[in-house]
Design a protein around this motif. Sequence first.
Motif, short mmCIF file in Angstrom:
data_model
loop_
_atom_site.label_atom_id
_atom_site.label_comp_id
_atom_site.label_asym_id
_atom_site.label_seq_id
_atom_site.Cartn_x
_atom_site.Cartn_y
_atom_site.Cartn_z
N GLY A 1 6.57 6.79 2.22
CA GLY A 1 5.36 7.13 1.48
C GLY A 1 4.79 8.48 1.89
N LEU A 2 4.77 8.76 3.19
CA LEU A 2 4.26 10.05 3.65
C LEU A 2 5.11 11.21 3.16
CD1 LEU A 2 3.33 9.07 7.33
CD2 LEU A 2 1.73 9.61 5.49
N CYS A 3 6.42 11.04 3.19
CA CYS A 3 7.31 12.12 2.74
C CYS A 3 7.21 12.34 1.24
CB CYS A 3 8.75 11.79 3.14
SG CYS A 3 9.05 11.84 4.92
N LYS A 4 7.02 11.27 0.47
CA LYS A 4 6.87 11.44 -0.97
C LYS A 4 5.61 12.22 -1.32
CE LYS A 4 9.53 7.61 -2.90
NZ LYS A 4 9.46 6.36 -3.70
N LEU A 5 4.55 12.03 -0.53
CA LEU A 5 3.31 12.76 -0.76
C LEU A 5 3.33 14.15 -0.15
CD1 LEU A 5 0.62 9.96 -0.22
CD2 LEU A 5 1.51 10.85 -2.37
N GLY A 6 4.41 14.49 0.56
CA GLY A 6 4.51 15.81 1.17
C GLY A 6 3.72 15.96 2.45
N ASN A 7 3.28 14.85 3.03
CA ASN A 7 2.50 14.89 4.28
C ASN A 7 3.46 14.83 5.46
OD1 ASN A 7 0.49 14.79 6.20
ND2 ASN A 7 -0.75 13.30 5.05
N ILE A 8 4.14 15.95 5.70
CA ILE A 8 5.19 15.99 6.71
C ILE A 8 4.62 15.92 8.12
CG2 ILE A 8 7.16 17.33 7.52
CD1 ILE A 8 7.49 16.12 4.75
N GLY B 1 1.10 4.31 -2.89
CA GLY B 1 0.67 5.63 -2.47
C GLY B 1 -0.62 5.66 -1.68
N LYS B 2 -1.12 4.51 -1.24
CA LYS B 2 -2.36 4.44 -0.47
C LYS B 2 -2.00 4.46 1.02
CE LYS B 2 -4.57 1.81 -4.16
NZ LYS B 2 -5.24 0.54 -4.55
N LEU B 3 -1.58 5.63 1.47
CA LEU B 3 -1.06 5.74 2.84
C LEU B 3 -2.15 5.70 3.89
CD1 LEU B 3 1.96 5.93 3.37
CD2 LEU B 3 1.42 6.73 1.10
N ASP B 4 -3.34 6.21 3.56
CA ASP B 4 -4.42 6.18 4.55
C ASP B 4 -4.80 4.74 4.91
OD1 ASP B 4 -4.52 8.92 4.62
OD2 ASP B 4 -6.02 9.07 3.03
N ALA B 5 -4.88 3.89 3.90
CA ALA B 5 -5.20 2.48 4.16
C ALA B 5 -4.09 1.80 4.95
CB ALA B 5 -5.46 1.75 2.84
N ALA B 6 -2.83 2.13 4.62
CA ALA B 6 -1.70 1.53 5.32
C ALA B 6 -1.67 1.96 6.79
CB ALA B 6 -0.39 1.91 4.63
N LEU B 7 -1.95 3.24 7.05
CA LEU B 7 -1.98 3.71 8.44
C LEU B 7 -3.14 3.10 9.21
CD1 LEU B 7 -1.14 7.48 7.84
CD2 LEU B 7 0.34 5.77 8.89
N TRP B 8 -4.28 2.92 8.54
CA TRP B 8 -5.42 2.27 9.20
C TRP B 8 -5.08 0.83 9.58
CZ3 TRP B 8 -8.19 -2.05 7.69
CH2 TRP B 8 -9.36 -2.32 8.43
N LEU B 9 -4.40 0.10 8.69
CA LEU B 9 -4.02 -1.27 8.98
C LEU B 9 -2.99 -1.33 10.11
CD1 LEU B 9 -4.33 -4.22 8.22
CD2 LEU B 9 -2.59 -3.91 6.46
N LEU C 1 0.82 -1.21 0.00
CA LEU C 1 0.00 0.00 0.00
C LEU C 1 0.86 1.26 0.00
CD1 LEU C 1 -2.78 -1.02 2.56
CD2 LEU C 1 -3.06 -0.73 0.10
N CYS C 2 1.98 1.22 0.71
CA CYS C 2 2.88 2.38 0.73
C CYS C 2 3.49 2.61 -0.65
CB CYS C 2 3.98 2.17 1.76
SG CYS C 2 3.40 2.17 3.47
N LEU C 3 3.87 1.54 -1.32
CA LEU C 3 4.45 1.68 -2.66
C LEU C 3 3.44 2.21 -3.66
CD1 LEU C 3 6.59 -1.60 -2.82
CD2 LEU C 3 7.41 0.73 -2.45
#
Length: 590
Positions: A165-172, A135-143, A131-133
């Motif tokens: 994954g979070l840093c690539k999306l700019g979600n610092i 770009g589905k970070l919300d699902a990965a964090l939920w899991l 999921l991180c690869l």
Amino acid sequence: MALLISCGEVSSSQFTVLRLLNQSLDFVSDNVSRIFARIFTNLRDFEMRLSCTDRPQSIPVDHSHLYTENWFSDKKDYDQKGDPEAIFNVLDSILKSSLDRLASLRESVCRRKSFRYDETISMHTSIMRDLCLQGKLDAALWLRKKLIHGGFIPGLITHNHLLNGLCKLGNIEKADGLIREMWETGPSPNCISYNTFIKGLCSVNKVDKALYLFSTMDKYGVKPNRVTCNIIVHALCQKGLMGSTILEEILDTSQASAPLDIVTCTILMDSCFKDGNIVQALRIWKEMSQKEVPPDSVVYNVIIRGLCSSKKIVAAYGFMCDMVKRGVTPDVFAYNTLISALCKEGKFDEACDIHGQMQRCGVAPDQISYKVIIQGLCIHGDVARANEFLSSMLESYLLPDVLLWNVIIDGYGRYGDTSSAVSVRNLMLSYGVKPNIYTNNALIHGYVKGGRFNDACQFKDQMRYTKIYPDATTYNLLLGAACTMGRLWLAFQLYDEMLKRGCRPDNITYTELIRGLCWKGRLQEAENLLFRMQASGITLDHVPYWILVKKYTRLRRLDKACLVYKKWLMTRNGEAACPSDLNHMHTEPQ
């Protein structure tokens, strides 16, 4: 049964098995006197049965029967009457054996549960990384949150995937929160975790926070490595802090603990070339050579690109030769950089030679290699040679994009060679590349240049059947051709059609109409059209004013020419004036 469960062949029905076993034990306990009374009435017959029973070797021995046989063998004074103690002793041995089997059954069930639990956790962590690869970070964090609530904390590698994954999306913000949770609940961040987070901070231009994090890593027991220093160096160079004190301190600290790094040198040289400091960049290269740091293709590509950007193509070619001498094979990026620089300088023969050398050295040209040289040749006017490169591209199983086809079609159209332009368009269709509005405009330009105005109008009418509708450029080409031929009525007819089809006229449209009116001597109509242009808010340049001034000057009407000139000055200075004010302006005699 226990063996089957341990092998994983029994499902959750083990509870039913346990229930049946308990019922059996209760049944034996309640009716044991009645069951074993008949058995022990005749010990000799019982012993004879035991001695005569032939057990196969492959069947496991039941220890409860052995205990019973040993106990009876010790009772030599048995008087063939039922002994209650014997019955209960046999019962004890059977119950002991049953309890042993029950314990074995429970251990098998526990092992099966543990195996399934570990397998589920491994599957979930693998899903989190995927999921991180993606770009589905919300699902990965939920899991991750679900696993933590279940009492399992994912490993460090999984957390590093989440950070990346979070840093690539700019979600610092979420990445910062994840770092804090890792320190609180585990696993503790390592140097890779910090490198990922520092790179994410630099990517969103938070270099100050990255520097603070870099300076506090030792406080948390994490030692920065060479990668950490390179990330900070790259960020500082991008900020234009090449000669700053902070950068020098970081470089001194990193070089004191480790030898000169090729990545650091590449970053510094690239920054020097971008700042135009070629001397400093070559000084770093010389230092690398003195310390015997082996260069790679990336270092040479940075040097070649930097020298080509400074128009030092001869020096760049010299480094490419040095690259080959040192056993480093130039890649397609190095060749493309050199070809592009030569085309920009108009040295197309040298560019074609480099392109041929590229193929002889076994480096396959890519789309950019052909695109640069084809565009350069078409701009230079050598369209036939560009078409040869297009054919070579097709022979190399590289399908050109629509832009390259349009460049060649436009190149033929500029010289009025419509037959070659149509031939290239047909070849384009045969390879499955769909033309666009630029393709059709290039063909119309070719028809106009070749004097085939009627063919251009027919092609314009056919465009609607291909669902590619004419735009302002299409009508401007036809308007200009009609005005040049003196067919002013046809030009205004195209103008009306343009308005009916919802195509908005632009500055070029009105300029062509003004030119056509001036050509016919209808200067007052041209001047009125110019006023309408200005009142409608269309951005004007100097061309329509220049056409009117030039026409009035040829007719020796200098007062009118001066008036139009002053109107243009007011427009250029940004002064707002209505057409009535412009008409009442008076001029001094020239």
